[in-house]
Write a protein that holds these residues in place. Structure first.
Motif, mmCIF file in Angstrom:
data_model
loop_
_atom_site.group_PDB
_atom_site.id
_atom_site.type_symbol
_atom_site.label_atom_id
_atom_site.label_comp_id
_atom_site.label_asym_id
_atom_site.label_seq_id
_atom_site.Cartn_x
_atom_site.Cartn_y
_atom_site.Cartn_z
ATOM 1 N N ILE A 18 36.491 -13.438 -87.227
ATOM 2 C CA ILE A 18 37.505 -12.468 -87.612
ATOM 3 C C ILE A 18 37.644 -12.455 -89.129
ATOM 4 C CG2 ILE A 18 39.924 -11.786 -87.409
ATOM 5 C CD1 ILE A 18 40.015 -13.229 -84.740
ATOM 6 N N SER A 19 37.392 -11.314 -89.729
ATOM 7 C CA SER A 19 37.616 -11.153 -91.167
ATOM 8 C C SER A 19 39.103 -10.895 -91.391
ATOM 9 C CB SER A 19 36.795 -9.983 -91.698
ATOM 10 O OG SER A 19 37.109 -9.743 -93.049
ATOM 11 N N VAL A 20 39.693 -11.624 -92.322
ATOM 12 C CA VAL A 20 41.113 -11.440 -92.603
ATOM 13 C C VAL A 20 41.338 -10.640 -93.877
ATOM 14 C CG1 VAL A 20 41.818 -13.506 -91.346
ATOM 15 C CG2 VAL A 20 41.270 -13.672 -93.791
ATOM 16 N N THR A 21 40.271 -10.372 -94.622
ATOM 17 C CA THR A 21 40.358 -9.525 -95.808
ATOM 18 C C THR A 21 38.950 -9.100 -96.223
ATOM 19 O OG1 THR A 21 41.117 -9.364 -98.113
ATOM 20 C CG2 THR A 21 40.273 -11.495 -97.398
ATOM 21 N N GLU A 22 38.839 -7.911 -96.828
ATOM 22 C CA GLU A 22 37.571 -7.477 -97.397
ATOM 23 C C GLU A 22 37.475 -7.843 -98.878
ATOM 24 O OE1 GLU A 22 36.888 -3.348 -96.770
ATOM 25 O OE2 GLU A 22 36.917 -3.502 -94.584
ATOM 26 N N ALA A 42 47.800 -2.766 -96.545
ATOM 27 C CA ALA A 42 48.476 -2.008 -95.485
ATOM 28 C C ALA A 42 47.556 -1.766 -94.293
ATOM 29 C CB ALA A 42 48.970 -0.675 -96.047
ATOM 30 N N ASN A 43 46.232 -1.790 -94.512
ATOM 31 C CA ASN A 43 45.287 -1.525 -93.428
ATOM 32 C C ASN A 43 44.802 -2.780 -92.720
ATOM 33 O OD1 ASN A 43 45.328 1.255 -93.809
ATOM 34 N ND2 ASN A 43 43.731 1.177 -95.380
ATOM 35 N N LEU A 44 45.135 -3.952 -93.259
ATOM 36 C CA LEU A 44 44.664 -5.197 -92.656
ATOM 37 C C LEU A 44 45.409 -5.493 -91.362
ATOM 38 C CD1 LEU A 44 44.467 -7.548 -95.774
ATOM 39 C CD2 LEU A 44 42.632 -6.186 -94.750
ATOM 40 N N LEU A 45 44.698 -6.088 -90.405
ATOM 41 C CA LEU A 45 45.379 -6.600 -89.221
ATOM 42 C C LEU A 45 46.387 -7.649 -89.653
ATOM 43 C CD1 LEU A 45 42.481 -7.121 -86.637
ATOM 44 C CD2 LEU A 45 44.130 -5.248 -86.708
ATOM 45 N N THR A 46 47.580 -7.591 -89.097
ATOM 46 C CA THR A 46 48.588 -8.607 -89.390
ATOM 47 C C THR A 46 48.246 -9.882 -88.635
ATOM 48 O OG1 THR A 46 50.020 -8.010 -87.539
ATOM 49 C CG2 THR A 46 50.307 -6.776 -89.615
ATOM 50 N N ARG A 66 36.405 -18.124 -85.893
ATOM 51 C CA ARG A 66 36.103 -18.412 -87.290
ATOM 52 C C ARG A 66 36.732 -17.331 -88.152
ATOM 53 N NH1 ARG A 66 33.345 -21.606 -90.411
ATOM 54 N NH2 ARG A 66 32.484 -22.675 -88.599
ATOM 55 N N LEU A 67 37.455 -17.755 -89.188
ATOM 56 C CA LEU A 67 38.093 -16.845 -90.121
ATOM 57 C C LEU A 67 37.175 -16.634 -91.318
ATOM 58 C CD1 LEU A 67 41.714 -18.289 -89.958
ATOM 59 C CD2 LEU A 67 40.740 -16.396 -88.642
ATOM 60 N N THR A 68 36.938 -15.366 -91.651
ATOM 61 C CA THR A 68 36.005 -15.034 -92.707
ATOM 62 C C THR A 68 36.618 -13.964 -93.606
ATOM 63 O OG1 THR A 68 34.922 -13.245 -91.464
ATOM 64 C CG2 THR A 68 34.101 -15.472 -91.102
ATOM 65 N N GLY A 69 35.795 -13.426 -94.516
ATOM 66 C CA GLY A 69 36.232 -12.361 -95.408
ATOM 67 C C GLY A 69 35.062 -11.464 -95.744
ATOM 68 N N GLY A 70 35.050 -10.891 -96.914
ATOM 69 C CA GLY A 70 35.674 -11.260 -98.155
ATOM 70 C C GLY A 70 35.882 -12.761 -98.319
ATOM 71 N N GLU A 71 36.860 -13.076 -99.111
ATOM 72 C CA GLU A 71 37.260 -14.469 -99.292
ATOM 73 C C GLU A 71 38.579 -14.682 -98.553
ATOM 74 O OE1 GLU A 71 38.158 -18.037 -99.558
ATOM 75 O OE2 GLU A 71 36.144 -17.399 -100.141
ATOM 76 N N PRO A 72 38.548 -15.368 -97.405
ATOM 77 C CA PRO A 72 39.751 -15.491 -96.577
ATOM 78 C C PRO A 72 40.909 -16.195 -97.255
ATOM 79 C CG PRO A 72 37.984 -16.919 -95.785
ATOM 80 C CD PRO A 72 37.372 -16.013 -96.791
ATOM 81 N N LEU A 73 40.639 -17.071 -98.227
ATOM 82 C CA LEU A 73 41.739 -17.792 -98.873
ATOM 83 C C LEU A 73 42.524 -16.914 -99.835
ATOM 84 C CD1 LEU A 73 40.147 -21.307 -99.428
ATOM 85 C CD2 LEU A 73 41.730 -20.564 -97.644
ATOM 86 N N LEU A 74 42.094 -15.672 -100.026
ATOM 87 C CA LEU A 74 42.920 -14.719 -100.768
ATOM 88 C C LEU A 74 44.075 -14.205 -99.913
ATOM 89 C CD1 LEU A 74 40.180 -12.586 -102.577
ATOM 90 C CD2 LEU A 74 41.725 -14.256 -103.621
ATOM 91 N N ARG A 75 43.994 -14.395 -98.626
ATOM 92 C CA ARG A 75 45.072 -13.984 -97.724
ATOM 93 C C ARG A 75 46.167 -15.054 -97.763
ATOM 94 N NH1 ARG A 75 44.933 -10.393 -92.987
ATOM 95 N NH2 ARG A 75 47.152 -10.029 -92.610
ATOM 96 N N PRO A 76 47.404 -14.681 -98.095
ATOM 97 C CA PRO A 76 48.471 -15.683 -98.250
ATOM 98 C C PRO A 76 48.754 -16.450 -96.968
ATOM 99 C CG PRO A 76 49.118 -13.571 -99.219
ATOM 100 C CD PRO A 76 47.861 -13.317 -98.437
ATOM 101 N N GLU A 80 49.127 -20.807 -91.762
ATOM 102 C CA GLU A 80 50.014 -20.392 -90.679
ATOM 103 C C GLU A 80 49.217 -19.733 -89.554
ATOM 104 O OE1 GLU A 80 53.116 -17.921 -92.180
ATOM 105 O OE2 GLU A 80 53.813 -19.402 -93.645
ATOM 106 N N LEU A 81 48.252 -18.908 -89.920
ATOM 107 C CA LEU A 81 47.402 -18.284 -88.908
ATOM 108 C C LEU A 81 46.571 -19.328 -88.182
ATOM 109 C CD1 LEU A 81 46.237 -15.803 -87.501
ATOM 110 C CD2 LEU A 81 44.621 -15.579 -89.404
ATOM 111 N N VAL A 82 46.034 -20.295 -88.922
ATOM 112 C CA VAL A 82 45.255 -21.353 -88.302
ATOM 113 C C VAL A 82 46.069 -22.078 -87.242
ATOM 114 C CG1 VAL A 82 44.135 -23.591 -88.700
ATOM 115 C CG2 VAL A 82 43.731 -21.688 -90.280
ATOM 116 N N ALA A 83 47.292 -22.440 -87.573
ATOM 117 C CA ALA A 83 48.155 -23.163 -86.630
ATOM 118 C C ALA A 83 48.442 -22.318 -85.390
ATOM 119 C CB ALA A 83 49.452 -23.567 -87.320
ATOM 120 N N ARG A 84 48.671 -21.044 -85.576
ATOM 121 C CA ARG A 84 48.985 -20.181 -84.436
ATOM 122 C C ARG A 84 47.767 -19.990 -83.537
ATOM 123 N NH1 ARG A 84 52.136 -14.926 -86.462
ATOM 124 N NH2 ARG A 84 52.248 -14.631 -84.193
#
Length: 343
Positions: A18-22, A42-46, A66-76, A80-84
């Motif tokens: 899952i990409s969390v940011t481009e 505004a277009n990113l999945l919450t 697996r969380l990917t991007g872009g660079e996923p660590l740019l997503r604040p 929290e997402l990892v824990a959920r």
């Protein structure tokens, strides 16, 4: 109809990327040339939408995210997402692929949140070359992040090295030397033709089989074992994610190296991966343009399940760029860059 994610070729899919940011803070030439502007916030999945989607996929047999991007660590607040995600019934592993520039200050929080797998992209150990390949990156920050990752409790770290002829292929032995001392899994990956402009790809492409010959010339004795490449605690058998790398260990080494050959020796017959883009498109195959927009169906469990199953029915037997250059069918441009898919 069964809800299990099996396609028309009998391949079971238990792994979603899952990409969390481009967006990315680098401009690697094979991934994000020209630093293409990604989807707006505004277009990113919450995070809520991602968790709801993964909950449905977990009911259908997905066990790894697996969380990917872009660079996923740019997503604040990514921890929290990892824990959920780790809290979802059936999800056994949550991984992250990062360029490492922002990792050092965040890796402990991610580990504490339940992150199980960490991959870092690193295409050169030479500072000037790394900066040139990545469009200004600082390799010292990545190396510092690796040390921080071990300190945070990761027993092994995987390094993804995209090999490009005439650019970084003279560093193969340097990367192999790292495995002698550190519990690193160095994964050499073939350069893939992704994006709209494919000019020059073939000049940079090189198959990976020559790496084994170079090991022999360097005097390295290798051992290959089907259990190599599996970190401590990773599942085996049906619970494994069936990664594409073929792993080898130099005798006496602390780490290993793997070969990932998506072009010369494609592994499509064992593919178990699904992909979701940052703006909510479901891609059953990395290297085809077909995708389905899932956002309107999130929260409607049965409709979303049927959408996933319908997409899998159309998944091809193999991607469109398998084979050696010169023998491959004519390359087709992909609508998305690698940075817009997440690899």
């Amino acid at each position: 109809m069964s809800d299990i994610l099996v396609d028309s070729f009998g391949r079971l899919h238990n792994y979603v990327r899952i990409s969390v940011t481009e967006h990315c803070n680098l401009g690697c030439q094979y991934c994000n040339p020209g630093r293409v502007v990604g989807a707006t916030e505004a277009n990113l999945l919450t995070y809520d939408e991602i968790v709801r989607t993964v909950s449905v996929l977990a009911e259908m047999g997905v066990t790894k995210v697996r969380l990917t991007g872009g660079e996923p660590l740019l997503r604040p607040n990514l921890e929290e997402l990892v824990a959920r995600l780790r809290a979802i019934s059936g999800i056994k592993r949550v991984g992250l692929t990062t360029n490492g520039l922002l990792l050092a200050n965040k890796v402990q929080k991610l580990r504490d949140a339940g992150l199980t797998d960490l991959n870092v992209s690193l295409d050169s150990l030479i500072p000037e070359r790394f900066s040139r390949i990545t469009g200004g990156g600082d390799v010292s920050k990545v190396l510092h992040a690796l040390a921080a990752g071990f300190k945070a409790g990761f027993e092994v770290l995987k390094l993804n090295v995209v090999l490009m002829k005439g650019i970084n292929d003279d560093e193969i032995e340097s990367f192999l030397q790292l495995t002698l001392k550190y519990p690193l899994y160095i994964r050499f990956i073939e350069y893939m033709p992704m994006g709209r402009d494919l000019n020059g790809w073939e000049a940079g492409y090189m198959p990976l089989e020559g790496i084994l010959e170079r090991c022999a010339k360097a005097g390295f004795s290798l051992e290959a074992d089907p259990h190599l490449g599996r970190a401590s605690g990773e599942p085996t058998g049906k619970e494994a994610d069936s990664g594409p790398a073929r792993y080898f260990r130099i005798q006496g080494a602390a780490g290993e190296f793997g070969l990932i050959n998506p072009v010369s020796q494609h592994f499509c017959n064992s593919c178990n991966r699904l992909r979701i883009t940052a703006n909510g498109h479901f891609k059953p195959c990395l290297c085809w343009n077909e995708e389905l927009y899932i956002r309107p169906y999130i929260g409607q469990t049965e409709l979303l399940k049927q959408l996933f199953l319908r997409a899998l029915e159309a998944k091809p037997s193999q991607h469109m760029m398998s084979g050696q250059p010169g023998t491959m069918p004519p390359l087709k441009a992909t609508n998305r860059l690698m940075s817009q898919i997440g690899g």
